[in-house]
Each structure stands twice: as C-alpha cells, then as structure tokens.
Design a protein around this motif. Structure first.
Motif, mmCIF file in Angstrom:
data_model
loop_
_atom_site.group_PDB
_atom_site.id
_atom_site.type_symbol
_atom_site.label_atom_id
_atom_site.label_comp_id
_atom_site.label_asym_id
_atom_site.label_seq_id
_atom_site.Cartn_x
_atom_site.Cartn_y
_atom_site.Cartn_z
ATOM 1 N N LEU A 131 57.196 -14.392 -18.416
ATOM 2 C CA LEU A 131 58.382 -13.966 -17.670
ATOM 3 C C LEU A 131 58.064 -12.800 -16.734
ATOM 4 C CD1 LEU A 131 61.173 -14.165 -20.411
ATOM 5 C CD2 LEU A 131 60.920 -15.632 -18.392
ATOM 6 N N ALA A 132 57.025 -12.041 -17.081
ATOM 7 C CA ALA A 132 56.607 -10.925 -16.239
ATOM 8 C C ALA A 132 55.667 -11.372 -15.128
ATOM 9 C CB ALA A 132 55.919 -9.859 -17.092
ATOM 10 N N ASP A 133 55.525 -12.702 -14.946
ATOM 11 C CA ASP A 133 54.696 -13.278 -13.887
ATOM 12 C C ASP A 133 53.219 -12.953 -14.047
ATOM 13 O OD1 ASP A 133 56.564 -14.739 -12.466
ATOM 14 O OD2 ASP A 133 57.218 -13.009 -11.309
ATOM 15 N N LEU A 134 52.769 -12.815 -15.282
ATOM 16 C CA LEU A 134 51.358 -12.537 -15.517
ATOM 17 C C LEU A 134 50.488 -13.752 -15.205
ATOM 18 C CD1 LEU A 134 49.643 -10.132 -16.631
ATOM 19 C CD2 LEU A 134 49.634 -11.325 -18.821
ATOM 20 N N VAL B 264 49.519 -5.642 -0.546
ATOM 21 C CA VAL B 264 50.549 -4.607 -0.649
ATOM 22 C C VAL B 264 51.736 -5.230 -1.366
ATOM 23 C CG1 VAL B 264 52.041 -2.988 0.561
ATOM 24 C CG2 VAL B 264 49.817 -3.600 1.540
ATOM 25 N N LEU B 265 52.100 -4.700 -2.523
ATOM 26 C CA LEU B 265 53.238 -5.220 -3.281
ATOM 27 C C LEU B 265 54.446 -4.315 -3.071
ATOM 28 C CD1 LEU B 265 51.935 -6.400 -6.783
ATOM 29 C CD2 LEU B 265 52.907 -7.798 -4.957
ATOM 30 N N THR B 266 55.496 -4.883 -2.486
ATOM 31 C CA THR B 266 56.731 -4.131 -2.304
ATOM 32 C C THR B 266 57.738 -4.521 -3.394
ATOM 33 O OG1 THR B 266 57.673 -5.823 -0.827
ATOM 34 C CG2 THR B 266 56.365 -4.071 0.185
ATOM 35 N N LYS B 267 58.730 -3.695 -3.595
ATOM 36 C CA LYS B 267 59.815 -3.938 -4.565
ATOM 37 C C LYS B 267 59.279 -4.125 -5.978
ATOM 38 C CE LYS B 267 62.457 -6.215 -0.901
ATOM 39 N NZ LYS B 267 63.153 -7.445 -0.485
ATOM 40 N N LEU B 268 58.256 -3.359 -6.319
ATOM 41 C CA LEU B 268 57.668 -3.499 -7.644
ATOM 42 C C LEU B 268 58.555 -2.903 -8.729
ATOM 43 C CD1 LEU B 268 55.152 -4.731 -8.865
ATOM 44 C CD2 LEU B 268 54.015 -2.525 -8.691
ATOM 45 N N ASP B 269 59.665 -2.295 -8.333
ATOM 46 C CA ASP B 269 60.606 -1.769 -9.329
ATOM 47 C C ASP B 269 61.435 -2.890 -9.941
ATOM 48 O OD1 ASP B 269 61.660 -2.071 -6.814
ATOM 49 O OD2 ASP B 269 63.115 -0.468 -7.008
ATOM 50 N N GLY B 270 61.250 -4.133 -9.489
ATOM 51 C CA GLY B 270 61.786 -5.271 -10.226
ATOM 52 C C GLY B 270 60.882 -5.437 -11.439
ATOM 53 N N THR B 271 61.118 -4.655 -12.490
ATOM 54 C CA THR B 271 60.120 -4.347 -13.510
ATOM 55 C C THR B 271 59.690 -5.530 -14.361
ATOM 56 O OG1 THR B 271 61.945 -3.669 -14.924
ATOM 57 C CG2 THR B 271 60.825 -1.954 -13.689
ATOM 58 N N ALA B 272 60.489 -6.577 -14.466
ATOM 59 C CA ALA B 272 60.062 -7.732 -15.256
ATOM 60 C C ALA B 272 58.927 -8.472 -14.562
ATOM 61 C CB ALA B 272 61.234 -8.670 -15.476
ATOM 62 N N LYS B 273 58.613 -8.082 -13.323
ATOM 63 C CA LYS B 273 57.631 -8.807 -12.524
ATOM 64 C C LYS B 273 56.310 -8.051 -12.393
ATOM 65 C CE LYS B 273 60.698 -11.973 -11.707
ATOM 66 N NZ LYS B 273 60.586 -13.304 -12.310
ATOM 67 N N GLY B 274 56.087 -7.054 -13.223
ATOM 68 C CA GLY B 274 54.870 -6.261 -13.102
ATOM 69 C C GLY B 274 53.599 -7.050 -13.265
ATOM 70 N N GLY B 275 53.660 -8.175 -13.975
ATOM 71 C CA GLY B 275 52.473 -8.984 -14.200
ATOM 72 C C GLY B 275 51.930 -9.641 -12.954
#
Length: 401
Positions: free
Chosen positions: A142-145, A351-362
């Motif tokens: 779910l964290a897109d790992l 460059v990763l933007t909007k990384l504060d969508g925290t479930a997507k840190g993976g």
C-alpha cells in the motif's frame, strides 16, 4: 532652379535607400537576443534602449542554428531581475540547504505516517504469525514499495526476528531502520551534476508529464543552487502552456536569476533551449536549467520532440543532468512514466514532489529499483523553499518517528 534640382534628387535618393534599409534593420533587431549584464568586465557588450546584448568582438551578433532548428523570428529575450519595464520583484535570500533538510524531516515526522508506524506496531506485537506477516506485506504494498522490494524486506525481517528472538520496541525499530536504509540504498550518488566545465556551464533539463510541477520545481531548484552560490540561468522551453515562461521568469526574478524565453506563443522548444545554452556560454554562468513542456509518456510525437530538444542542446554543450519530476501520490503510474522518459532522454535523477502523501513513501524504493536511478530531490509542500536534496537516513528516520 537648376541649383535646386540636384538637391531634390539627392534627397529622393536618400529616402529610397533608407526605405530599403528599414526592413533589414527591423529584421536584425527582431533577431537580436537580449541578455542581462555581462558577467565579467572583459565581456564585450552593446547597449540599446536600456537592454544589454552580448556581441562578438566586431560588435555584431551571429546566430547559427543547428540543423533542423529554425531560429528565424524566434525573438527570444532574457528577463533579468531588474529588466526595464517589468514589475519590480524584491530579490529574496533562499534558505540554506541545511535548514531545508531539517524542516522537511520535521514535517514528515509530524505527518500521519502510515508506513513506518504500521510496521512498528505489527512487528512489536506479542505474537508474530503468518497473519502478521501478511499484514506487513500489505502495508508495504500500500506504501507503493513494489512487489520485489516488499518480498526482499519481509524475508530479511523474518530471518532477523527468528534469529534475535526478542521483539522489544527498541530492537524492532533498530532492525527495521537498518533494513529500510538498505532498501533505500545509501550507496547511490545523489549529488547534482552542476559543476561548471572549463569553458561551458553545466546544463540541466527538467522533464515530466503534465501537472507534476516541473516549472515550480525548476524555480525552487534555482533557489537551492543560488543558496549554494551558483550563477544560474533559466531556459523557458515550455512553450505550449500559457504563461509558463512568465511563471518561470517570476521565479527567477525572486532570486535574481535571468530567464531566456520566447515572445512567440508555441515557439520551437528546441530553439529556446538552444538559445538559453548559448546565452549561458556567453554569460559564463555556472548552470543552465531548461524547463520543458509537460507531455504524456504515451504520446510518441511529443516524446520524440523531447529527444530533439536534448540533441539540439548537445550541439552546444553536454547535458549533465536530466531530472524527471514525479508526483509521489501517483504510485505505480509514476513508474510507468519513469520507464518511458528514461528511454528517451536518459534520466539521471528523480525529483519526488508531494511526498507528504505519507502512505506513498515506498515509491522512493520502487523507482530506484526499477530504473537504477537515484531520487535526488524531494518536495513536501508548496512553499518556495520546500525542496531539498534527498537524504537516505533522514528519510528513513522520519518514517519511523
């Protein structure tokens, strides 16, 4: 009467000559590229109407277009921070890089971090059976790992839990931190290639699909480079989106960085990029950053055009850095975009933007595993200084706190 006739004929002849010269003069003026003040005292220059144009030693400007690029009527202009007739924008002092990293880590720590907190809770439970490991896998996916990194991490955690036998919160956190750092890979070179060459500036292209924030990223990255005492010039090669050039010029003016742009709507992006690099060489800047138009990765014609921009620029100088801007919240779709762009222009960094969508840190791990290309910069907000170099340990610590 006979005395007046030669005078009249002379005046008429002069008028005919002037009339013939007017179109030539107008065309020449239209084709002159205006740049900001010269960088060094020994750079030749000519001045007209308050603007400055870089000239050759004989006082002329020669524009030679590479094959396949039409500069005729391009009318590119450079907007310096103090250009005459422009609205005055106060020049700001960007935050130092160290301050940015601290602030971004604090913001990520305060966010609702589903990935790190969920893993810690699961692995600290009294009994870790198959159902717990299934939940761990689900949390990571779910964290897109990504499937492969998820299985790799779960297998490593299983082995360590089995060997250690203890699962106190402190031990679990240490174990998880070490495994996540391995996955994010601290050995990757995340430095930006922005060192000026002997005779030419470093050249950076910024690419990506529509709506990910490329122009804003270029503006924010200009602030990062200015904070590191780099001499920067921007090239507005996004010629299809309305007001994109003006937006980029405004970003530049805020930190005293000039922007090369076209005054013609829909101008050839390769031509603008060529002129920007040419200006950067003449002005002896450290870095030329080129903003490109957003394009869907499945549109062959647009992707071919992006490749053309890079080839044209390389007729003047080597492209040292090609940064792909991705919205971290797009997850696996971002991976598909990355694959196609990397085939066309040889991506060197993400460059990763909007990384504060925290479930997507993976997504950081997934992209690096797929492309073998490092995440070099991250953005966590809309502020002018909300962009910073990616730090592996800082990122993992923020996930687990």
């Amino acid at each position: 009467m006979n005395d007046i006739l030669p005078i009249v004929l002379s005046i008429l002849a002069a008028l005919v000559v002037i009339g013939a010269l007017i179109p030539v003069l107008l065309k020449t003026r239209r084709n002159i590229t205006r740049y900001p003040g010269t960088r060094d005292a020994n750079d030749p220059e000519i001045r007209s109407g308050g603007s400055t144009a870089v000239a050759d030693r004989d006082g002329t400007i020669e524009r030679k277009a590479p094959e396949g690029v039409d500069l005729e009527g391009l009318d590119t202009t450079t907007v310096p921070d103090t250009a005459a007739g422009l609205e005055t924008i106060p020049v700001e002092t960007p935050l130092p890089v160290a301050g940015r990293l601290t602030r971004l880590r604090e913001r990520l720590v305060r966010s609702n971090n589903i990935m790190g907190k969920g893993l810690l809770a699961l692995l600290s439970s009294d009994r870790i059976d198959e159902s717990v490991w299934d939940e761990v896998e689900e949390t990571l996916l779910l964290a897109d790992l990504g499937t492969e990194p998820t299985m790799q991490l779960v297998d490593s955690l299983r082995e360590r839990v089995k060997v250690l036998g203890t699962r106190t919160p402190e031990h679990v956190k240490t174990m998880l931190r070490e495994e996540l750092i391995k996955l994010v890979d601290p050995t990757m070179d995340r430095s930006l290639n922005v060192q000026r060459h002997a005779e030419k500036p470093a050249v950076m292209m910024v690419v990506g699909v529509n709506g990910v924030g490329k122009t804003t990223t270029v503006g924010k990255l200009a602030r990062v480079l200015v904070a590191e005492d780099k001499d920067v010039l921007l090239g507005a090669a996004d010629t299809f989106r309305a007001a994109a050039a003006e937006q980029l010029a405004t970003w530049g003016q805020r930190v005293g960085v000039p922007t090369v742009k076209s005054d013609i709507d829909g101008a050839d992006p390769a031509s603008v990029a060529y002129e920007a690099v040419k200006a950067g060489i003449e002005q002896e800047v450290d870095v030329v950053m080129i903003d490109t138009a957003g394009r869907l990765q499945n549109k062959v014609g647009l992707m071919d055009e992006l490749g053309k921009v890079k080839r044209v620029v390389e007729k003047l100088a080597e492209v040292d850095e090609v940064l792909l801007v991705l919205d971290a919240t797009t997850g696996q779709n971002g991976l598909n975009q990355a694959r196609v762009f990397s085939e066309v222009v040889n991506i060197t960094g993400i460059v990763l933007t909007k990384l504060d969508g925290t479930a997507k840190g993976g997504i950081v791990v997934a992209i690096q595993k797929t492309l073998g290309v490092p995440v070099k910069l991250i953005g966590l907000g809309e502020g002018a200084d909300d962009l910073a170099p990616f730090d592996t340990e800082g990122f993992v610590d923020a996930l687990l706190n």
